[in-house]
Design an enzyme around this catalytic site. Structure first.
Site: not given
Ligand code: UD1
Length: 427
Positions: A23, A313, A405
């Site tokens: 990540n 995770d 992955r």
């Molecule tokens: C990253 C990690 C992933 C990890 C997650 C949470 C990477 C590539 N992936 O994913 O492995 O499980 O952090 O620690 O680094 N959300 C919204 N709107 C947005 C963005 C997020 O509603 O614009 C929600 C998501 O659906 C989720 C929550 O916010 O429920 C947290 O997600 P987020 O921290 O953004 O995860 P990722 O960055 O996608």
């Protein structure tokens, strides 16, 4: 398609090297778009997602050269150079396979004033919208247009302008996109309720090495003083705290002892305390930590939440470990709405797990047994590997591409510490 075959019941012992963090790598790679000078990333894990991100960057005009590709070496060094940007489009075909592709949005708009990126859509573990990424760019003055499943972001003449970004809840990816956009915006940007995951700090440190000015590292408020341009740098990707935590669970579930070289305790405080509460002994050793089981696994009550709390995770891997605890554990998943797909598979191996909404009740059993299993995401697949290591008899884990992955040469690392594990190809 490949399968992993495990004959369980072997106690794991020895040294196991921890790779660079997936990540972190996936947010350091798009930093190359922010400068026309070379960015060299060391300790990049050899993973399918890193390769895919490299290909996406190639399509945008970034040249990539790789060293350290000897088959017996872990990790590698990649030099990326975006002398000029030849395309600003991240197509659906790539984004749907790798959600992290959305992380080119911020840097592309910051560098060239425009980007067109496919909206990722949902994925196996939940809806995962990108609204916060988009709102962050809007706060810096970008104009957005959404059509045919794509978002097109443009910066008005003169580029992005510093502003205040206030996230309503914590998002790792949105914080990363905001940070990468803000470093080239005119003036000062304040990112409030920023994610504090160690990968965010790694990103900020790489950007600082490239000439950015960022304050508030490790806190939930990041202040960025935008620069007209950034320069090249050499940066080493942090070790993978989730990989380290996964192998720590492997030591625990097999009653073994593993020295995780490269693991950094300060990046995994709640994982370490969870392991200790479950009865593990965690010692600092030169260059890493040692995790040893000490008698029976104790049950836990854990809720996932943003860093420094327990990471989503690691939920699946802890669940696998807790199937064999002496007593009943309670896990609560607060980040993603559909992250229990490993539960029916673990139950097929003899575990006793009941899901009630966001909670999972794990009643410890004496033993679990091998079975053919498959999972629909990366960490769920790892939980099945862990269960297989402890199960009686043979476990076959299908859909190995999920593991590829995120776990660099999993079977080699586990073989070297005594696991009976191999990869079989069905041609
Ligand atoms: C990253 C990690 C992933 C990890 C997650 C949470 C990477 C590539 N992936 O994913 O492995 O499980 O952090 O620690 O680094 N959300 C919204 N709107 C947005 C963005 C997020 O509603 O614009 C929600 C998501 O659906 C989720 C929550 O916010 O429920 C947290 O997600 P987020 O921290 O953004 O995860 P990722 O960055 O996608």
């Amino acid at each position: 398609m490949d399968r992993i075959i495990i004959r369980g019941g072997k106690r794991l012992e020895g040294k196991l090297p921890i790779s660079g963090a997936k990540n972190a790598a996936l947010t350091l790679l798009p930093c190359a778009l922010l400068t026309d000078e070379p960015l060299t990333l060391r300790n990049l894990p050899r993973l399918a997602d890193v390769d895919s991100f490299g290909h996406l960057l190639n399509q945008l005009g970034v040249s990539t050269t790789v060293e350290g590709s000897r088959p017996d070496e872990f990790g590698r060094v990649m030099t990326l150079r975006a002398a000029s940007i030849s395309s600003t489009v991240a197509p659906y075909d790539i984004v749907r396979k790798m959600r992290a592709s959305i992380l080119v949005l911020g840097p592309l708009v910051a560098r060239g004033g425009e980007a067109t990126v496919s909206l990722p859509g949902g994925c196996a573990i939940g809806m995962r919208p990108v609204d916060l990424h988009l709102r962050a760019l809007e706060a810096l003055g970008a104009e957005l247009e959404i059509a045919s499943g794509y978002v097109r972001a443009t910066a008005p003449d003169g580029g992005l302008k510093g502003g205040t970004i206030r996230f309503p809840f914590v998002s790792v990816g949105a914080t990363e996109n905001a940070l990468m956009a803000a470093v080239l915006a005119k003036g000062t940007t304040v990112i409030e309720n920023a994610a504090r995951e160690p990968e965010i700090t790694d990103l900020a440190k790489c950007l600082i090495a490239m000439g950015a000015e960022i304050e508030g590292l490790r806190t939930d408020t990041l202040t960025v003083h935008g620069k007209e341009r950034l320069h090249g740098a050499t940066y080493s990707v942090m070790p993978d705290r989730i990989e380290a935590g996964s192998y720590a669970c492997a030591a625990m579930i097999t009653g073994g002892s593993l020295e995780l070289t490269g693991a950094r305790r300060e990046t995994m405080p709640s994982i370490v305390s969870g392991l200790e509460d479950a009865g593990g002994i965690i010692e600092d050793v030169p260059g890493g930590i040692r995790v040893s089981a000490d008698g029976a696994i104790r049950p836990l009550s854990i809720s996932t939440a943003p860093f420094p709390a327990f990471p989503t995770d690691m939920q699946a891997q802890f669940m696998a470990m807790l199937t064999l605890a002496k007593g009943t554990s309670l896990l609560t998943e607060t980040i993603f709405e559909n992250r229990y797909m490993h539960v029916p598979e673990l139950n097929r191996m003899g575990a006793d797990i009941e899901v009630r909404g966001r909670a999972a009740i794990v009643r410890g059993v004496e033993k679990i047994h091998g079975a053919p299993v498959m999972a629909t995401d990366l960490r769920a697949s790892m939980s099945l590997i862990l269960a297989g290591l402890a199960a009686e008899g043979e476990t076959q884990v299908a859909r190995v591409y999920h593991l590829d992955r995120g776990y660099e040469r999993l079977e080699e690392k586990l073989q070297a510490v005594g696991a009976d594990i191999e990869r079989a190809s069905d041609g």
